[in-house]
Design a protein around this motif. Structure first.
Motif, PDB file in Angstrom:
ATOM      1  N   ALA A  21       0.836  -1.190   0.000  1.00  0.00           N
ATOM      2  CA  ALA A  21       0.000   0.000   0.000  1.00  0.00           C
ATOM      3  C   ALA A  21       0.871   1.238   0.000  1.00  0.00           C
ATOM      4  CB  ALA A  21      -0.916  -0.007   1.221  1.00  0.00           C
ATOM      5  N   GLY A  22       0.609   2.145  -0.952  1.00  0.00           N
ATOM      6  CA  GLY A  22       1.371   3.384  -1.027  1.00  0.00           C
ATOM      7  C   GLY A  22       0.819   4.428  -0.077  1.00  0.00           C
ATOM      8  N   GLU A  23       1.266   5.669  -0.272  1.00  0.00           N
ATOM      9  CA  GLU A  23       0.840   6.755   0.604  1.00  0.00           C
ATOM     10  C   GLU A  23      -0.666   6.978   0.493  1.00  0.00           C
ATOM     11  OE1 GLU A  23       2.428  11.226   1.454  1.00  0.00           O
ATOM     12  OE2 GLU A  23       1.717  10.819  -0.573  1.00  0.00           O
ATOM     13  N   LYS A  24      -1.280   7.180   1.642  1.00  0.00           N
ATOM     14  CA  LYS A  24      -2.709   7.455   1.702  1.00  0.00           C
ATOM     15  C   LYS A  24      -2.919   8.960   1.778  1.00  0.00           C
ATOM     16  CE  LYS A  24      -6.757   6.282   4.554  1.00  0.00           C
ATOM     17  NZ  LYS A  24      -7.167   5.542   5.784  1.00  0.00           N
ATOM     18  N   SER A  25      -3.851   9.465   0.987  1.00  0.00           N
ATOM     19  CA  SER A  25      -4.149  10.901   1.021  1.00  0.00           C
ATOM     20  C   SER A  25      -5.642  11.108   1.264  1.00  0.00           C
ATOM     21  CB  SER A  25      -3.724  11.583  -0.279  1.00  0.00           C
ATOM     22  OG  SER A  25      -4.534  11.148  -1.356  1.00  0.00           O
ATOM     23  N   VAL A  26      -5.955  12.190   1.972  1.00  0.00           N
ATOM     24  CA  VAL A  26      -7.341  12.564   2.247  1.00  0.00           C
ATOM     25  C   VAL A  26      -7.530  14.009   1.800  1.00  0.00           C
ATOM     26  CG1 VAL A  26      -9.098  12.931   4.019  1.00  0.00           C
ATOM     27  CG2 VAL A  26      -7.541  10.987   4.207  1.00  0.00           C
ATOM     28  N   THR A  27      -8.434  14.208   0.836  1.00  0.00           N
ATOM     29  CA  THR A  27      -8.771  15.561   0.386  1.00  0.00           C
ATOM     30  C   THR A  27     -10.062  15.983   1.064  1.00  0.00           C
ATOM     31  OG1 THR A  27      -7.727  15.173  -1.763  1.00  0.00           O
ATOM     32  CG2 THR A  27      -9.253  17.021  -1.601  1.00  0.00           C
ATOM     33  N   CYS A  28      -9.977  17.020   1.897  1.00  0.00           N
ATOM     34  CA  CYS A  28     -11.138  17.490   2.642  1.00  0.00           C
ATOM     35  C   CYS A  28     -11.872  18.566   1.858  1.00  0.00           C
ATOM     36  CB  CYS A  28     -10.703  18.043   4.002  1.00  0.00           C
ATOM     37  SG  CYS A  28     -10.014  16.799   5.118  1.00  0.00           S
ATOM     38  N   TYR A  29     -13.188  18.402   1.758  1.00  0.00           N
ATOM     39  CA  TYR A  29     -14.068  19.394   1.130  1.00  0.00           C
ATOM     40  C   TYR A  29     -14.968  19.979   2.217  1.00  0.00           C
ATOM     41  CZ  TYR A  29     -12.655  17.038  -3.203  1.00  0.00           C
ATOM     42  OH  TYR A  29     -11.926  16.495  -4.237  1.00  0.00           O
ATOM     43  N   LEU A  30     -15.810  20.923   1.826  1.00  0.00           N
ATOM     44  CA  LEU A  30     -16.722  21.526   2.796  1.00  0.00           C
ATOM     45  C   LEU A  30     -17.851  20.582   3.186  1.00  0.00           C
ATOM     46  CD1 LEU A  30     -16.910  25.112   1.255  1.00  0.00           C
ATOM     47  CD2 LEU A  30     -15.946  24.517   3.490  1.00  0.00           C
ATOM     48  N   ASP A  31     -18.082  19.526   2.400  1.00  0.00           N
ATOM     49  CA  ASP A  31     -19.188  18.608   2.694  1.00  0.00           C
ATOM     50  C   ASP A  31     -18.743  17.153   2.807  1.00  0.00           C
ATOM     51  OD1 ASP A  31     -18.510  18.336   0.031  1.00  0.00           O
ATOM     52  OD2 ASP A  31     -20.578  18.185  -0.691  1.00  0.00           O
ATOM     53  N   GLY A  32     -17.471  16.887   2.942  1.00  0.00           N
ATOM     54  CA  GLY A  32     -16.999  15.506   3.060  1.00  0.00           C
ATOM     55  C   GLY A  32     -15.537  15.401   2.683  1.00  0.00           C
ATOM     56  N   ALA A  33     -15.101  14.206   2.354  1.00  0.00           N
ATOM     57  CA  ALA A  33     -13.684  14.002   2.012  1.00  0.00           C
ATOM     58  C   ALA A  33     -13.552  12.845   1.034  1.00  0.00           C
ATOM     59  CB  ALA A  33     -12.865  13.733   3.270  1.00  0.00           C
ATOM     60  N   ARG A  34     -12.462  12.888   0.252  1.00  0.00           N
ATOM     61  CA  ARG A  34     -12.127  11.803  -0.654  1.00  0.00           C
ATOM     62  C   ARG A  34     -10.834  11.154  -0.174  1.00  0.00           C
ATOM     63  NH1 ARG A  34     -13.650  10.781  -5.703  1.00  0.00           N
ATOM     64  NH2 ARG A  34     -14.460  12.893  -5.977  1.00  0.00           N
ATOM     65  N   VAL A  35     -10.861   9.834  -0.011  1.00  0.00           N
ATOM     66  CA  VAL A  35      -9.687   9.071   0.401  1.00  0.00           C
ATOM     67  C   VAL A  35      -9.110   8.384  -0.830  1.00  0.00           C
ATOM     68  CG1 VAL A  35      -8.826   7.219   1.904  1.00  0.00           C
ATOM     69  CG2 VAL A  35     -10.696   8.699   2.682  1.00  0.00           C
ATOM     70  N   GLU A  36      -7.787   8.455  -1.012  1.00  0.00           N
ATOM     71  CA  GLU A  36      -7.119   7.836  -2.154  1.00  0.00           C
ATOM     72  C   GLU A  36      -5.863   7.103  -1.690  1.00  0.00           C
ATOM     73  OE1 GLU A  36      -7.475  10.189  -6.127  1.00  0.00           O
ATOM     74  OE2 GLU A  36      -7.120  11.676  -4.551  1.00  0.00           O
ATOM     75  N   GLN A  37      -5.600   5.960  -2.325  1.00  0.00           N
ATOM     76  CA  GLN A  37      -4.392   5.198  -1.988  1.00  0.00           C
ATOM     77  C   GLN A  37      -4.039   4.266  -3.147  1.00  0.00           C
ATOM     78  OE1 GLN A  37      -4.676   2.892   1.637  1.00  0.00           O
ATOM     79  NE2 GLN A  37      -2.482   3.002   1.968  1.00  0.00           N
ATOM     80  N   GLU A  38      -2.753   4.233  -3.482  1.00  0.00           N
ATOM     81  CA  GLU A  38      -2.269   3.280  -4.488  1.00  0.00           C
ATOM     82  C   GLU A  38      -1.925   1.967  -3.793  1.00  0.00           C
ATOM     83  OE1 GLU A  38       0.901   4.750  -6.859  1.00  0.00           O
ATOM     84  OE2 GLU A  38      -0.317   6.316  -7.814  1.00  0.00           O
ATOM     85  N   VAL A  39      -2.455   0.875  -4.342  1.00  0.00           N
ATOM     86  CA  VAL A  39      -2.276  -0.443  -3.722  1.00  0.00           C
ATOM     87  C   VAL A  39      -1.733  -1.415  -4.759  1.00  0.00           C
ATOM     88  CG1 VAL A  39      -3.411  -2.308  -2.454  1.00  0.00           C
ATOM     89  CG2 VAL A  39      -4.234   0.044  -2.198  1.00  0.00           C
ATOM     90  N   ALA A  40      -0.654  -2.106  -4.393  1.00  0.00           N
ATOM     91  CA  ALA A  40      -0.086  -3.124  -5.288  1.00  0.00           C
ATOM     92  C   ALA A  40      -1.001  -4.341  -5.342  1.00  0.00           C
ATOM     93  CB  ALA A  40       1.304  -3.523  -4.809  1.00  0.00           C
ATOM     94  N   ALA A  41      -0.917  -5.090  -6.445  1.00  0.00           N
ATOM     95  CA  ALA A  41      -1.797  -6.249  -6.639  1.00  0.00           C
ATOM     96  C   ALA A  41      -0.957  -7.494  -6.911  1.00  0.00           C
ATOM     97  CB  ALA A  41      -2.766  -5.991  -7.774  1.00  0.00           C
ATOM     98  N   PRO A  42      -0.328  -8.085  -5.903  1.00  0.00           N
ATOM     99  CA  PRO A  42       0.418  -9.329  -6.124  1.00  0.00           C
ATOM    100  C   PRO A  42      -0.533 -10.438  -6.567  1.00  0.00           C
ATOM    101  CG  PRO A  42       0.208  -8.849  -3.766  1.00  0.00           C
ATOM    102  CD  PRO A  42      -0.299  -7.658  -4.489  1.00  0.00           C
ATOM    103  N   GLY A  43      -0.215 -11.083  -7.672  1.00  0.00           N
ATOM    104  CA  GLY A  43      -1.094 -12.131  -8.180  1.00  0.00           C
ATOM    105  C   GLY A  43      -2.358 -11.603  -8.810  1.00  0.00           C
ATOM    106  N   GLY A  44      -2.424 -10.286  -9.070  1.00  0.00           N
ATOM    107  CA  GLY A  44      -3.611  -9.723  -9.713  1.00  0.00           C
ATOM    108  C   GLY A  44      -4.823  -9.626  -8.816  1.00  0.00           C
ATOM    109  N   PHE A  45      -4.618  -9.530  -7.488  1.00  0.00           N
ATOM    110  CA  PHE A  45      -5.755  -9.506  -6.558  1.00  0.00           C
ATOM    111  C   PHE A  45      -5.473  -8.528  -5.421  1.00  0.00           C
ATOM    112  CE2 PHE A  45      -7.871 -11.218  -2.712  1.00  0.00           C
ATOM    113  CZ  PHE A  45      -9.195 -11.089  -3.128  1.00  0.00           C
ATOM    114  N   ILE A  46      -6.486  -7.749  -5.053  1.00  0.00           N
ATOM    115  CA  ILE A  46      -6.406  -6.815  -3.926  1.00  0.00           C
ATOM    116  C   ILE A  46      -7.595  -7.066  -3.003  1.00  0.00           C
ATOM    117  CG2 ILE A  46      -6.528  -4.394  -3.208  1.00  0.00           C
ATOM    118  CD1 ILE A  46      -5.278  -3.622  -5.881  1.00  0.00           C
ATOM    119  N   GLU A  47      -7.332  -7.091  -1.716  1.00  0.00           N
ATOM    120  CA  GLU A  47      -8.384  -7.140  -0.703  1.00  0.00           C
ATOM    121  C   GLU A  47      -8.206  -5.888   0.154  1.00  0.00           C
ATOM    122  OE1 GLU A  47      -8.748 -10.347   2.422  1.00  0.00           O
ATOM    123  OE2 GLU A  47     -10.270 -11.018   0.987  1.00  0.00           O
TER     124      GLU A  47
END
Length: 312
Positions: A21-47
């Protein structure tokens, strides 16, 4: 010597997990937030675990490295094995506390009856009981002491039971995780949450002459360690480009203020000034006159041309 291969395996596992899992970022807005993260997929699968506060339908998974997302499955909390084990543990804990509460209520009945019985007895002196009044007092004190202990334990038990109920309700709620099958190196996962946002906070700083400065700060939610925070001056649907937020009270912008007339009072508590530029959201504001804090009030935001310190 056997410990060395085991240690190496553990180190490899930790390295793989930290790289997954790469760096996690949170963009805060006036009505909520967006969470983003780059995740590696060993074997083509992410949980990927998801919070209960995720807005339904907001999950996105963008492939990295020219791959393609093949399938996404959202696992409800009650179908996730790890969450199911936690739910079972909490349900067992709740049952134990309910049994404990029943036992304490029974003890309360017994010692309440004993205290009443002691208070209703008439003291009779006898060879076996030469001090009936002292014995009666001793019995009453014992029953009352036991009742105090029961009340104390009931309060503790009730508090623990309420905590277990809250944890159980949270564990049963929402989506537990996302299962993602894809080709390629991994995916950028993002989703929206409604329990985090930024709050506008202003400083009106007057030099005491004809002008001053308006500073817009962002009050952020309690920061999560290792997470990069950004702030967007708008609601989620507007898509205003975010700026990095450093610290828990970052400065977003500065705007000049021009007094229309010299304020009255020593110190002044009301100010009239040329209208500020549009696009500034309303929020709480603190006013400073020649470096002195005068108080706080509500600032109307873009287009505002006056401000008064709230009456106490």
């Amino acid at each position: 010597m056997r410990a060395i291969p085991v240690l190496c395996a553990l180190l490899s596992l930790l390295i793989c997990r930290s790289a997954a899992a790469g760096e996690k970022s949170v963009t805060c807005y006036l009505d909520g937030a967006r969470v983003e993260q780059e995740v590696a997929a060993p074997g083509g699968f992410i949980e990927y675990p998801l919070p209960d506060s995720m807005l339904p339908g907001s999950l996105r998974a963008k492939p990295l490295g020219g791959g393609s997302v093949l399938r996404v499955e959202l696992v409800p909390a009650d179908r996730d094995r790890r969450r199911a084990r936690e739910i079972a543990r909490l349900e067992e804990r709740r049952s134990e506390l309910l049994d404990r509460m029943q036992a304490l209520e029974r003890r309360e009945e017994i010692f309440s009856a004993a205290a009443k019985a002691q208070s209703g007895k008439g003291p009779k002196k006898s060879k076996s009981n030469p001090d009936p009044l002292g014995s009666l007092q001793q019995g009453t004190d014992f029953a009352l002491a036991q009742l105090e202990s029961v009340y104390r334990n009931k309060r503790k038990c009730r508090s623990s039971l309420e905590a277990a109920e809250r944890e159980l309700a949270a564990a049963k709620k929402g989506v537990a995780l996302a299962r993602i099958w894809l080709s390629g190196a991994g995916a950028r996962i993002s989703y929206l949450i409604d329990n985090e946002r930024w709050t506008p906070s202003y400083d009106l700083r007057w030099s005491g002459e004809a002008g001053g400065e308006l500073l817009l700060h962002a009050r952020l939610p309690q920061p999560e360690k290792g997470v990069r925070y950004l702030v967007s001056n708008g609601v989620i649907s507007q898509g205003v480009a975010p700026v990095p937020a450093r610290g828990d009270y970052p400065l977003l912008s500065r705007h000049p203020l021009l007094l229309r007339s010299r304020p009255t009072g020593d110190p002044p508590l009301s100010f009239a000034f040329a209208a500020v530029e549009a696009g500034l959201p309303p929020g709480e504001a603190s006013v400073f006159w020649r470096g002195e804090f005068l108080g706080s009030g509500r600032f109307a935001g873009g287009g505002a041309s006056e401000f008064s310190v709230a009456a106490k």
